[in-house]
Design an enzyme around this catalytic site. Sequence first.
Site, mmCIF file in Angstrom:
data_model
loop_
_atom_site.group_PDB
_atom_site.id
_atom_site.type_symbol
_atom_site.label_atom_id
_atom_site.label_comp_id
_atom_site.label_asym_id
_atom_site.label_seq_id
_atom_site.Cartn_x
_atom_site.Cartn_y
_atom_site.Cartn_z
ATOM 1 N N TRP A 73 0.992 -1.312 0.167
ATOM 2 C CA TRP A 73 0.072 -0.582 0.059
ATOM 3 C C TRP A 73 0.702 1.774 0.057
ATOM 4 C CZ3 TRP A 73 -0.301 3.816 3.505
ATOM 5 C CH2 TRP A 73 -1.528 4.675 3.205
ATOM 6 N N GLU B 278 -2.960 -3.404 -2.741
ATOM 7 C CA GLU B 278 -4.245 -2.792 -1.499
ATOM 8 C C GLU B 278 -4.203 -0.830 -2.031
ATOM 9 O OE1 GLU B 278 -3.558 -1.804 2.584
ATOM 10 O OE2 GLU B 278 -5.338 -1.092 2.917
ATOM 11 N N LYS C 184 -7.064 2.886 -3.025
ATOM 12 C CA LYS C 184 -7.618 3.532 -1.180
ATOM 13 C C LYS C 184 -8.241 4.637 -2.468
ATOM 14 C CE LYS C 184 -6.497 5.681 3.165
ATOM 15 N NZ LYS C 184 -5.800 5.268 4.256
ATOM 16 N N ASP D 55 -9.249 -3.148 1.943
ATOM 17 C CA ASP D 55 -9.596 -2.852 2.984
ATOM 18 C C ASP D 55 -10.755 -1.742 2.887
ATOM 19 O OD1 ASP D 55 -8.957 -0.268 5.174
ATOM 20 O OD2 ASP D 55 -7.081 -0.976 5.056
ATOM 21 N N HIS E 33 -11.374 1.823 2.714
ATOM 22 C CA HIS E 33 -11.128 2.678 1.715
ATOM 23 C C HIS E 33 -12.242 2.517 0.069
ATOM 24 C CE1 HIS E 33 -6.281 1.474 2.675
ATOM 25 N NE2 HIS E 33 -7.089 2.047 3.814
ATOM 26 N N HIS F 53 -8.375 -6.256 4.456
ATOM 27 C CA HIS F 53 -8.287 -5.710 5.741
ATOM 28 C C HIS F 53 -9.245 -5.346 6.237
ATOM 29 C CE1 HIS F 53 -3.892 -4.226 4.701
ATOM 30 N NE2 HIS F 53 -4.040 -5.106 4.806
ATOM 31 N N ASP G 43 -12.099 6.916 6.833
ATOM 32 C CA ASP G 43 -10.848 5.445 6.972
ATOM 33 C C ASP G 43 -10.291 6.067 8.339
ATOM 34 O OD1 ASP G 43 -9.552 3.058 6.567
ATOM 35 O OD2 ASP G 43 -8.176 4.187 5.615
ATOM 36 N N ASP H 1 -10.551 3.718 10.692
ATOM 37 C CA ASP H 1 -9.256 2.629 11.515
ATOM 38 C C ASP H 1 -9.774 2.283 12.606
ATOM 39 O OD1 ASP H 1 -7.752 1.352 9.465
ATOM 40 O OD2 ASP H 1 -6.814 3.155 9.624
ATOM 41 N N ASP I 79 -7.164 -4.473 9.623
ATOM 42 C CA ASP I 79 -5.966 -3.375 9.823
ATOM 43 C C ASP I 79 -6.580 -2.380 10.546
ATOM 44 O OD1 ASP I 79 -4.641 -1.606 9.329
ATOM 45 O OD2 ASP I 79 -5.112 -0.854 6.832
HETATM 46 C C1 RNT Z 1 -3.566 2.817 4.809
HETATM 47 C C2 RNT Z 1 -4.117 1.150 4.615
HETATM 48 C C3 RNT Z 1 -2.695 0.318 4.761
HETATM 49 C C4 RNT Z 1 -1.858 0.440 6.180
HETATM 50 C C5 RNT Z 1 -1.525 -0.493 6.580
HETATM 51 C C6 RNT Z 1 -0.544 0.509 7.936
HETATM 52 O O1 RNT Z 1 -4.700 3.069 4.723
HETATM 53 O O2 RNT Z 1 -4.785 0.707 4.758
HETATM 54 O O3 RNT Z 1 -3.099 -0.721 4.897
HETATM 55 O O4 RNT Z 1 -3.667 0.438 6.979
HETATM 56 O O5 RNT Z 1 -0.004 -0.214 5.904
HETATM 57 ZN ZN ZN Z 2 -5.040 -1.819 4.749
#
Ligand code: RNT
Ligand code: ZN
Length: 422
Positions: free
Chosen positions: A189, A230, A232, A263, A266, A290, A298, A300, A330
């Site tokens: 990523w 990955e 986003k 993810d 994203h 993820h 996003d 997390d 993640d």
């Molecule tokens: C960032 C991505 C990525 C990170 C990690 C730490 O938006 O989701 O995967 O969160 O690599």
């Molecule tokens: Zn991620």
Amino acid sequence: MTDKDFVESAYKLAKDQYAQFGVNTDEVLEKLKDVVISLHCWQTDDVGGFETPDAELGGGGIQVTGNYPGKAGTIQQMRQDLDKVMSLLPGKQRLNLHAIYGEFGGKLVDRDEIDVEHFQGWIDWAKEKGIGMDFNATCFSHPKADDGFTLSSKDENIRKFWVKHSKLCRKITAEMGRQLGTASIHNLWIPDGMKDTPVDRYTHRAILKKSLDEILAEKYPKEHLKDSIECKLFGIGSESMVVGSHEFYMGYAIKNNTLLCLDNGHFHPTEQVGDKISSILQYIDEMLLHVTRGVRWDSDHVVTFNDEILLIASEVVRANALKRVNIGLDYFDASLNRIGAYVVGTRAAQQAFLFALLEPAKMLKGYEEKGKFFERLATLEVMKTRLFGAVWDYYCYINNVPVGQDFIAEVQMYEKDVLLKR
Ligand code: RNT
Ligand code: ZN
């Protein structure tokens, strides 16, 4: 403390209840054993890493908020925390490491200098536990990522630096997979993007494509290394364009036969990653998830047992794709006990897969095919209130990990005995 007889008799009732829907809970628990979650090492220290003693997450449009005490400050502490986390989770896990978590021996080893030797300690650690590992290039929190571009940079020096880093990361990952006897995923990523409206998206994407081609040129055996990319939608400071968008990477993955990582933080908040799985799997052999929880963006947050995760897990199970979908977590929340956050989030993801496996698939498909949509809807609703918790508790119980709420006291004790003494 949860009573053994209580867990067993509640499970017996649950088993009978699910049997009414043609679901055999014993068989489901056997299948759940194969649902392996890759634990994201970065929840132990808020994505800090060990390149420098006071490393902090910087740049790249990802952010950690909070300063709850007790974060891991050394690799030993991190391993101690991971041990604790794993002792509170049923089933098997893997460890998902970022490149900034190497054992650099107090020296500054730049990202274009890392090698297997810095991760041999982790590989040995995983070997001893009998678990697999996954790995990630770290293309953020670095001066060469400060202007917002890495692999898609128009500055050839910067681009080359990150190409070299990513190549080394693949080499390290392949070695992990080789030594551990289970393929390791390397997930890439990058934060590249622009805050305000760009006028040259095309060139940045062409550069990223070229960089990926260079990075992936070296071939490794599939039993050692699986490559994943990955996408986003946007990040902080990259609101107007992210170079590695969904379309970009989906196209790249299909054409180049890599894994695609989704993810669920994203995408647009109303988009459902669960809905995408059955499309992607028509064209791509394997995926990586993820699993996270975005709150408005996003963000997390710690994963919870919510509709989003349930749809993702259900769609994987309904597509009969447990072997094609790799599951990673993640999230990183520094505002609460990090070990507790780990356990809650991982258990929530596991619960989602358990719930999905307990679905009366045959019955529901039959209704759908006959146009019996009331019956389909009603059954889906009824399943939400079956004795799911009793099945989950029993799974924890047969795995010798705390049942029900008992892990809360364990986390509190660890906080008192270990975390607050750091
Ligand atoms: C960032 C991505 C990525 C990170 C990690 C730490 O938006 O989701 O995967 O969160 O690599
Ligand atoms: Zn991620």
